[in-house]
Each structure stands twice: as C-alpha cells, then as structure tokens.
Motif scaffolding. Structure first.
Motif, PDB file in Angstrom:
ATOM      1  N   ALA A 127       0.960  -1.220   0.194  1.00 53.87           N
ATOM      2  CA  ALA A 127       0.060  -0.072  -0.041  1.00 53.87           C
ATOM      3  C   ALA A 127       0.866   1.313   0.118  1.00 53.87           C
ATOM      4  O   ALA A 127       0.455   2.282  -0.739  1.00 53.87           O
ATOM      5  CB  ALA A 127      -1.073  -0.138   1.209  1.00 53.87           C
ATOM      6  N   VAL A 128       1.867   1.006   0.813  1.00 52.48           N
ATOM      7  CA  VAL A 128       2.777   2.425   0.749  1.00 52.48           C
ATOM      8  C   VAL A 128       3.535   2.605  -0.614  1.00 52.48           C
ATOM      9  O   VAL A 128       3.282   3.685  -1.185  1.00 52.48           O
ATOM     10  CB  VAL A 128       4.119   2.066   1.762  1.00 52.48           C
ATOM     11  N   GLU A 129       3.883   1.685  -1.403  1.00 50.27           N
ATOM     12  CA  GLU A 129       4.316   1.734  -2.574  1.00 50.27           C
ATOM     13  C   GLU A 129       3.332   2.218  -3.742  1.00 50.27           C
ATOM     14  O   GLU A 129       3.514   3.140  -4.511  1.00 50.27           O
ATOM     15  CB  GLU A 129       4.873   0.448  -3.279  1.00 50.27           C
ATOM     16  N   LYS A 130       2.292   1.799  -3.497  1.00 50.97           N
ATOM     17  CA  LYS A 130       1.165   2.307  -4.434  1.00 50.97           C
ATOM     18  C   LYS A 130       0.488   3.536  -4.112  1.00 50.97           C
ATOM     19  O   LYS A 130       0.675   4.264  -5.047  1.00 50.97           O
ATOM     20  CB  LYS A 130      -0.159   1.175  -4.227  1.00 50.97           C
ATOM     21  N   GLU A 131       0.545   3.881  -2.870  1.00 49.83           N
ATOM     22  CA  GLU A 131      -0.111   5.344  -2.654  1.00 49.83           C
ATOM     23  C   GLU A 131       1.019   6.444  -3.058  1.00 49.83           C
ATOM     24  O   GLU A 131       0.766   7.449  -3.665  1.00 49.83           O
ATOM     25  CB  GLU A 131      -0.156   5.548  -1.259  1.00 49.83           C
ATOM     26  N   ARG A 132       2.298   5.987  -2.693  1.00 49.30           N
ATOM     27  CA  ARG A 132       3.251   7.157  -3.166  1.00 49.30           C
ATOM     28  C   ARG A 132       3.352   7.190  -4.661  1.00 49.30           C
ATOM     29  O   ARG A 132       3.332   8.361  -5.318  1.00 49.30           O
ATOM     30  CB  ARG A 132       4.573   6.675  -2.602  1.00 49.30           C
ATOM     31  N   LYS A 133       3.529   5.944  -5.398  1.00 48.75           N
ATOM     32  CA  LYS A 133       3.257   6.052  -6.980  1.00 48.75           C
ATOM     33  C   LYS A 133       2.140   6.962  -7.318  1.00 48.75           C
ATOM     34  O   LYS A 133       2.262   7.999  -8.460  1.00 48.75           O
ATOM     35  CB  LYS A 133       3.474   4.497  -7.524  1.00 48.75           C
TER      36      LYS A 133
END
Length: 341
Positions: free
Chosen positions: A279-285
């Motif tokens: 979720a961290v990676e997706k949201e930042r992207k």
C-alpha cells in the motif's frame, strides 16, 4: 430453589450469547474459523484520491495473501471526514487501520511528530524517502508506539504530495504574501512560520474551503495538486494563481491498533505488514503521478502557475525549525534529517 437455579442458569447463558454476538460485531475480531475482518478508513471522499488507491491495494494484498483468512473493508470518508473521529474509532475498535497527519498526531500527546510537519524540513521526494524509510523513520515509528501505550502501531509512511501556495494573486517574492488571509493551521510551528512570512493564518474546514475562497473569506490556501484541484479550488476567484513554493513534502501515518495487531496470529501479522508495504508503494506512486496530471488539469482549466525563488522562504524556516525542535526535544533528529539532504 431448583426453579431459581434454572432461571439463573438461563440468564447466564443469554448473557454469554449476548457477549458473543457483540464480539462478532467488533471490528478485527476473530471468528470461530480464525478469520479476521479489518476496517480500514481515511477521511477523503473522492474515489480518485491517492489514499483510496493505497487502501484498496492494502485490501487486495491482505485478502490474496491470506487466502481469504483476512477480509478488509475500506471506508473513504464514511467513518468520518475528520482525523479526530478516525483516531477515536481506532482506539475504541470502530476502525482497525486509519490514516492521519503529523499535525493531528501531535495533538494526541506525541509532540515529536511536529518535526515532520514543519515547512521546508524536506527539500525533495528523495530526501523525504531517505528520512522516513531510514533510521529516523524507524525511531519515530517506535516513539509513536511507545508514547501511545501501543494504541498506535505504524504500518507505513504515506505522502499527500508537495504543498504549494494558491490564491488571489501570484507570489513573485516573499513580501507578496504580506497581510494575506491564508487558510492553514492556526497554531504550532506551521502557524508560526506563516505569521513570520506576514500572512494571517486562518482556520477554515476543508469541506468549506471552496466557498471560502470563492466568497473571499480567505485570500489563499496551500495544498498539493491532487487535493485542491480535485476539489476545484483552482476555479475560484481566490484560488486560480498557483505559486510552487514546495514548502511541505507531506507525511501521513498509516496506523493500526497495536493491541489488536498483537492479538493476531504471526501469519496474519506477516500478511498485514506485507499488505501495508504494498500500500505504501502504491499510494506514493499514485501521488507522484497525480501531481503531474492535476497540475496539467489546473492549467487547462485556466489556472496560472509560476515559480519563485524559494531560498528566502527556506532561510525564514530554519530558526523556526530549530526553536520547535528544542521545545519538543528533537534537535538530534532534526540534525539527522538535515544531514540526509
């Protein structure tokens, strides 16, 4: 006597059944089959908001990796549009995973979090990620858990983009903001900073800001492109001039109730942490992608964007950063953040 005992026994059975029923309704509770349900919530109502993309990714990975052992229910603003509501629900069991800002977290008694909210403490996304994904981020995560007595366990650091000024006129120098009513925090280091620029910090609820800009209640505001453009603030009389001050590379905390997390099996905990990282990676992207998309949309809608020499703003921020860091006993952490630039 036998009749009285029978009645007492019946009352006890009914009470136990009632408690069991209540247990099923508590979020995050385990059923007889060992499955758990997690209520994940944020305060943004737009389905296109980066928060929603991140939460949906958390749901997808948690459910897939657990083979259905974990169910995640995502709420976009439906459990509360204020962070105080979400945190209260996190403490009491009405929600299991929530997203909050440093400004609100400091109000829970964890003053050290203010360090991540001060203007110009980060100079780029790369700098911000070095901080939150490194030793400083680890220290802050442990601090949150310890000072909240395990009410809050950090699952990851999200971003809400890079915040810029937008108002009734463009800024060409720091002097141009003198006397302007700026919608921002009205207390703490953030308010101190904007007061030092000459602006007048003014409180307006996010849901009322479009009207406040349109009617001249405030002269300007500050936020990142995905947030204020999705709300059409750039189409108002006092929101169409955007100056890229880049004064805040924002931090958001993805939290879970630590006590409830500890009650899960080790396998469930591993899945939750894996889902949180995804979720961290997706949201930042999504944030980074939307910043470009919504900047272009604002321009196409008639907003005017200009650059500014940020150095005077940065220099003004340093003594305010130092003063606040001394007050909350985080000078060592501030020094580490600056060394990572």
């Amino acid at each position: 006597m036998r009749k009285s005992l029978s009645i007492l026994l019946l009352i006890m059975i009914l009470s136990l059944l009632s408690l069991a029923g209540c247990g099923d309704r508590v979020t995050g509770g385990s059923g007889e089959d060992g499955k758990i349900k997690i209520i994940a919530a944020h305060n943004q109502t737009s389905p296109e908001n980066p928060y929603q993309y991140g939460m949906k990714e958390f749901k997808r990975v948690a459910e897939e990796k657990s083979n259905g052992n974990i169910e995640v229910e995502v709420h976009a603003g439906t459990l509360g549009t204020s962070e105080s509501e979400l945190v209260q629900k996190l403490k009491l069991g009405g929600a299991d995973v929530v997203l909050v800002s440093p400004g609100f977290m400091s109000k829970t008694g964890i003053k050290e979090i203010d360090l991540f909210a001060m203007p110009y403490v980060f100079e780029s996304y790369d700098h911000w990620e070095k901080v939150v994904d490194g030793k400083v981020g680890d220290k802050v995560a442990k601090m949150i858990n310890k000072k909240s007595d395990n009410d809050f366990k950090l699952l990851g650091y999200w971003s809400a983009g890079v915040r810029h000024y937008y108002g009734k006129k463009p800024l060409h120098s720091i002097e141009d903001i003198e006397g302007m009513k700026l919608r921002t925090q009205t207390s703490g280091a953030i308010a101190d900073y904007w007061e030092a620029t000459g602006a007048v910090p003014t409180a307006v609820a996010w849901g009322e800001l479009y009207q406040a800009l349109q009617q001249g209640v405030v002269d300007a505001s500050e936020n990142s492109y995905p947030y204020f453009v999705q709300q059409n603030h750039h189409k108002t009389e006092n929101g169409k001039y955007i100056t890229e001050t880049a004064h805040d590379y924002t931090t958001r905390f993805l939290l879970i109730n630590g006590n409830k997390f500890d009650s899960y099996t080790e396998e469930q905990q591993d899945v939750i942490m894996e889902a949180a990282q995804a979720a961290v990676e997706k949201e930042r992207k999504v944030v980074k992608k939307q910043e470009e998309e919504y900047k272009q949309k604002a321009i196409e809608d008639g907003a005017e964007v200009n650059q500014i020499d940020r150095q005077p703003f940065i220099e003004l921020a340093k003594p305010i950063q130092n003063q606040r860091a001394k007050e909350i006993n985080t000078m060592d952490l501030l020094k580490q953040i600056r060394e990572l630039k």
